[in-house]
Design an enzyme around this catalytic site. Structure first.
Site: not given
Ligand code: GLU
Length: 494
Positions: A257-258
């Site tokens: 995930s960012k």
């Protein structure tokens, strides 16, 4: 490892567009380990040609993050070096020079298509199942092209890619990869404002900075034929390429995930380097863990010092398949590294975190209590709740029922605390003497040790989560201990 023929010079070349993600940090780390392993140079270069996505804070996050991880670079925007400047927007003339050369030699062409035309072409081609640009300007004559540019018409520059045939690139991690030119576009290498795109800038810089190995994320694999073609067109020898696989989310599904999330127990699941730092991951633990994400020394050794990682690192043992990020494993590493710190070092590490948590801690007290909580820490910020009560004049009001030992009542507590007070008014305030005196006192009062210890603990700490009792009392000292017992007694009597 086969010894590289050229002096090893590698670079980490982030684009300052946002927060410094662990994915990027791992790329930096692998470059750093490779450079140090071969006694080469690790270079930091800022790729800021995409001005639309530029984020002025990104550079600070990046430099601070690399410093926190102790990945020292040998050349870079802040320290300079023989191949500077190390920020691409300060090197525009160089890119322009090679762009002209590519046009003059027929490897690139000016494209005068307007954004409106390009959008329309894209739409039409999409309907036919095609992508990209129709190469409308590819066959303009050199004279017409030059004349339109001289007349001030706006243009971009595109690479004139071969229309057929293929190109094979040997990747140090993935082996040979073959690309068909028919599937490739005439990529833009210079925008209409005279700023190059990443593709031209990266090739010019890697060549000029004498980069021997390009170690980067595999999102760039598809750009490889373009880059290698540019090297050919410019008559330069390409570096060795090595594309690292991506990192997957802990579930094993999807790219890491960012954005940061939270575990079911409320713990933050960090993805940005500054958050790892803020939570109190030790740089060596995080570096050790990151090195195991996509690289292994053998099938069993996981805990390695920085020196061992440097000695053992090789591109041959970098995985070709994606690796899963595992917070539990990272936390295990961090706890282990914390437990291995000498008391003085632990105190030094803890102090800034306690101050950041608003705790007015002094080093001496922390140094004395640190060994007692060392076992219990996963990250350094965990310490705050174990030690905050040492550094307040008055405890926050706590629930008096906490004072009550099992199977006893609130009314039983005052005599116990009074007995304890009498003992503690006399006892020597060292761990073993306190231990002996309170056990004996409990016995004399007809109590089990725990029945005496619990009210004392709650009265002096104000909560259950606290370091072992005798360590706590020793560090608190007689005066504070008695004061807190008195204050609990006063509340009970009210
Ligand atoms: N600037 C590119 C990035 O941010 C670097 C790609 C490369 O290493 O060539 O990912």
């Amino acid at each position: 490892m086969t010894t590289p023929s050229k002096p090893v010079r590698v670079r980490y070349a982030p684009s300052p567009t946002g927060d410094f993600h662990v994915g990027g940090a791992r790329t930096a780390l692998f470059n750093y380990l490779f450079a140090r392993h071969h006694g080469g140079q690790f270079i930091l270069r800022i790729e800021d040609t995409d001005q639309k996505r530029y984020n002025p804070q990104a550079l600070t996050w990046l430099l601070d993050g690399l410093r926190y991880l102790e990945l020292e670079w040998d050349e870079g925007p802040d320290i300079g070096g023989d191949f500077g400047p190390y920020t691409q927007t300060e090197r525009l003339e160089l890119y322009q020079k090679y762009c002209h050369q590519l046009i003059d030699e027929g490897h690139a062409y000016r494209c005068f298509c307007t954004p409106e035309r390009l959008a329309q072409v894209r739409q039409e081609r999409q309907k036919q199942g095609l992508s990209g640009y129709d190469r409308h300007c590819r066959n303009l004559s050199a004279q017409e092209s030059a004349a339109r540019a001289d007349a001030g018409e706006s243009f971009t520059v595109r690479l004139k890619m071969p229309l057929e045939g293929d190109i094979t690139v040997t990747d140090a991690i993935r082996g040979d990869i073959t690309f068909q030119f028919a599937n490739l576009q005439d990529a833009v290498i210079m925008k209409s404002d005279g700023i190059p795109t990443y593709h031209l800038a990266v090739v010019v810089d890697d060549h000029h900075m004498q980069i021997s190995h390009v170690i980067r994320g595999d999102e760039w694999v598809n750009s490889l034929p373009l880059h290698v073609y540019l090297y050919r067109a410019l008559g330069w020898e390409p570096p060795v390429f090595a594309h690292m696989s991506l990192i997957l989310n802990p579930t094993g599904k999807g790219k890491m995930s960012k954005r940061e999330g939270r575990a079911p127990d409320g713990r933050v699941l960090p993805v940005f380097v500054r958050t790892f730092q803020e939570l109190g991951y030790l740089p060596d633990a995080l570096v050790n863990y990151m090195a195991t994400v996509g690289w292994s020394f053998d099938d069993k050794t996981e805990i390695m010092t920085r020196r061992e990682l440097i000695e053992r690192f090789s591109l041959e043992r970098v995985n070709t398949s994606p690796s899963t990020w595992n917070y539990d494993k990272l936390n295990h590493f961090n706890g282990l590294y914390i437990r291995n710190l000498a008391p003085d070092e632990l105190a030094d590490r803890l102090l800034p975190y306690l101050h950041a948590a608003g705790i007015n801690a002094d080093r001496d007290t922390i140094r004395r209590i640190a060994p007692a909580i060392q076992e219990r820490l996963t990250v350094l910020t965990d310490a705050a709740e174990w030690v905050d009560f040492f550094f307040v004049d008055e405890l926050p009001e706590f629930d008096l029922n906490l004072l009550v030992p099992k199977k006893m009542a609130l009314a039983d507590v005052p005599p116990i605390l009074r007995a304890a007070r009498n003992i503690l008014a006399q006892a020597e305030f060292t761990h073993d003497a306190l231990d002996a005196a309170l056990r004996q006192g409990a016995k004399a009062a007809g109590l089990k040790p725990g029945q005496m210890f619990q009210p004392i603990r709650i009265a002096v700490c104000g909560k259950k989560v606290a370091p072992p009792l005798f360590n706590t009392l020793e560090v608190l000292g007689r005066q504070t201990t008695l004061k807190r017992l008195d204050s609990a007694l006063a509340r009970l009597e009210k």
